[in-house]
Design a protein around this motif. Sequence first.
Motif, PDB file in Angstrom:
ATOM      1  N   MET A   1      -4.960   2.380 -12.345  1.00  0.00           N
ATOM      2  CA  MET A   1      -4.728   2.619 -10.924  1.00  0.00           C
ATOM      3  C   MET A   1      -5.935   3.330 -10.326  1.00  0.00           C
ATOM      4  N   THR A   2      -6.352   2.875  -9.152  1.00  0.00           N
ATOM      5  CA  THR A   2      -7.471   3.514  -8.460  1.00  0.00           C
ATOM      6  C   THR A   2      -7.114   3.703  -6.997  1.00  0.00           C
ATOM      7  N   THR A   3      -7.690   4.704  -6.400  1.00  0.00           N
ATOM      8  CA  THR A   3      -7.429   4.959  -4.983  1.00  0.00           C
ATOM      9  C   THR A   3      -8.494   4.350  -4.086  1.00  0.00           C
ATOM     10  N   THR A   4      -9.480   3.697  -4.662  1.00  0.00           N
ATOM     11  CA  THR A   4     -10.609   3.229  -3.850  1.00  0.00           C
ATOM     12  C   THR A   4     -10.740   1.704  -3.801  1.00  0.00           C
ATOM     13  N   LYS A   5      -9.744   0.991  -4.289  1.00  0.00           N
ATOM     14  CA  LYS A   5      -9.731  -0.472  -4.124  1.00  0.00           C
ATOM     15  C   LYS A   5      -8.292  -0.884  -3.889  1.00  0.00           C
ATOM     16  N   THR A   6      -7.952  -1.067  -2.622  1.00  0.00           N
ATOM     17  CA  THR A   6      -6.582  -1.408  -2.243  1.00  0.00           C
ATOM     18  C   THR A   6      -6.627  -2.476  -1.160  1.00  0.00           C
ATOM     19  N   ARG A   7      -5.458  -2.920  -0.746  1.00  0.00           N
ATOM     20  CA  ARG A   7      -5.421  -3.885   0.357  1.00  0.00           C
ATOM     21  C   ARG A   7      -5.943  -3.269   1.658  1.00  0.00           C
ATOM     22  N   ILE A   8      -5.892  -1.949   1.774  1.00  0.00           N
ATOM     23  CA  ILE A   8      -6.419  -1.290   2.978  1.00  0.00           C
ATOM     24  C   ILE A   8      -7.946  -1.314   2.983  1.00  0.00           C
ATOM     25  N   THR A   9      -8.581  -1.046   1.837  1.00  0.00           N
ATOM     26  CA  THR A   9     -10.053  -1.112   1.802  1.00  0.00           C
ATOM     27  C   THR A   9     -10.521  -2.535   2.083  1.00  0.00           C
ATOM     28  N   GLU A  10      -9.756  -3.526   1.604  1.00  0.00           N
ATOM     29  CA  GLU A  10     -10.124  -4.926   1.861  1.00  0.00           C
ATOM     30  C   GLU A  10      -9.882  -5.305   3.316  1.00  0.00           C
ATOM     31  N   LEU A  11      -8.757  -4.848   3.867  1.00  0.00           N
ATOM     32  CA  LEU A  11      -8.410  -5.174   5.254  1.00  0.00           C
ATOM     33  C   LEU A  11      -9.442  -4.638   6.230  1.00  0.00           C
ATOM     34  N   LEU A  12      -9.859  -3.389   6.025  1.00  0.00           N
ATOM     35  CA  LEU A  12     -10.741  -2.732   6.980  1.00  0.00           C
ATOM     36  C   LEU A  12     -12.219  -2.784   6.585  1.00  0.00           C
ATOM     37  N   GLY A  13     -12.484  -3.130   5.341  1.00  0.00           N
ATOM     38  CA  GLY A  13     -13.879  -3.167   4.892  1.00  0.00           C
ATOM     39  C   GLY A  13     -14.477  -1.787   4.750  1.00  0.00           C
ATOM     40  N   VAL A  14     -13.685  -0.851   4.178  1.00  0.00           N
ATOM     41  CA  VAL A  14     -14.140   0.523   3.999  1.00  0.00           C
ATOM     42  C   VAL A  14     -14.249   0.852   2.510  1.00  0.00           C
TER      43      VAL A  14
END
Length: 312
Positions: free
Chosen positions: A1-14
């Motif tokens: 589990m990681t906090t830095t690769k999620t659907r949110i990082t992909e959605l927003l490009g952050v």
Amino acid sequence: MTTTKTRITELLGVKYPILQGGMAWIAEHTLASAVTNAGGAGIIAGGSAPIDYLREQIRLTKEAVGDKPFGVNIMLMSPNAEDLAKLVIEEGVPFVTTGAGNPGKFMEGWKNAGIKVIPVVPSVALAKRMERSGADAVIAEGTESGGHIGENTTMCLVPQVVDAVEIPVIAAGGIADGRGICAGFMLGAEGVQVGTRFLAAEECQIHPTYKELVIKAKDTDSVVTGRTTGHPCRNVKTKFLKQLAKREMEGGIDPDEFEKITLGALRKAVQDGNLDEGSFLCGAIAGMVNEVKPAKDIIEEMFAQAEEILSK
């Protein structure tokens, strides 16, 4: 589990799945740009500010961040909501967050313009409605947060929203360090929204008195006012706000008088540091915010701590 690769990082490009809260009178281009440039998602607060001012804020942010993502928060009950809904399309804002209402009537226009839509929700019912309307994600915000609040806690709200929708969920309310991030992720969230911690960012332009109140706050130093009006709001406990809450509890003030007393109170806090008339919005987690740092350091420290915890 990681906090830095999620659907949110992909959605927003952050790089980091962290949104900076869209705090009215507080979240302007300086803070938003700093958060975005640090790898998070900075947000400009729309509030009820003039459209020309907000257009300038958007353009200043674009100038500072280049092609990195940032957003605008739209309070749907504000008198400028219609104009701001058009402005974000005209200016090509990457994403919007919304509060205080249903953004359904704006959704088609935003989606056709390629804008990601992430409403703030205080309940499962509204989260489901937002998903049906086409929202890309939702922010499940607990009552621990600063400013206008619902009644459900972050611990209770987030997992119920996660179970109710298929779109990614962002946890908000009471998150100020890596432990808070981990807690949100363990509840099923794929990102966090943080407001109070960024009040103590070097780039946050609030009055020094406001910043000092946040830094010195203890765990018991928040107070909720406005319950009698149906619009409860969490603040730092000052003498003025403590007395206001007491008058409410005792039935010594009606909603009209309350509105008159608090009109412009947030501006008085943010710009003037007015302890006698100001409303210093702040979350219940302020007792953990103890020093002023650059936004970049805040974000990197939070996620380094979160990753360390998850690696154990």
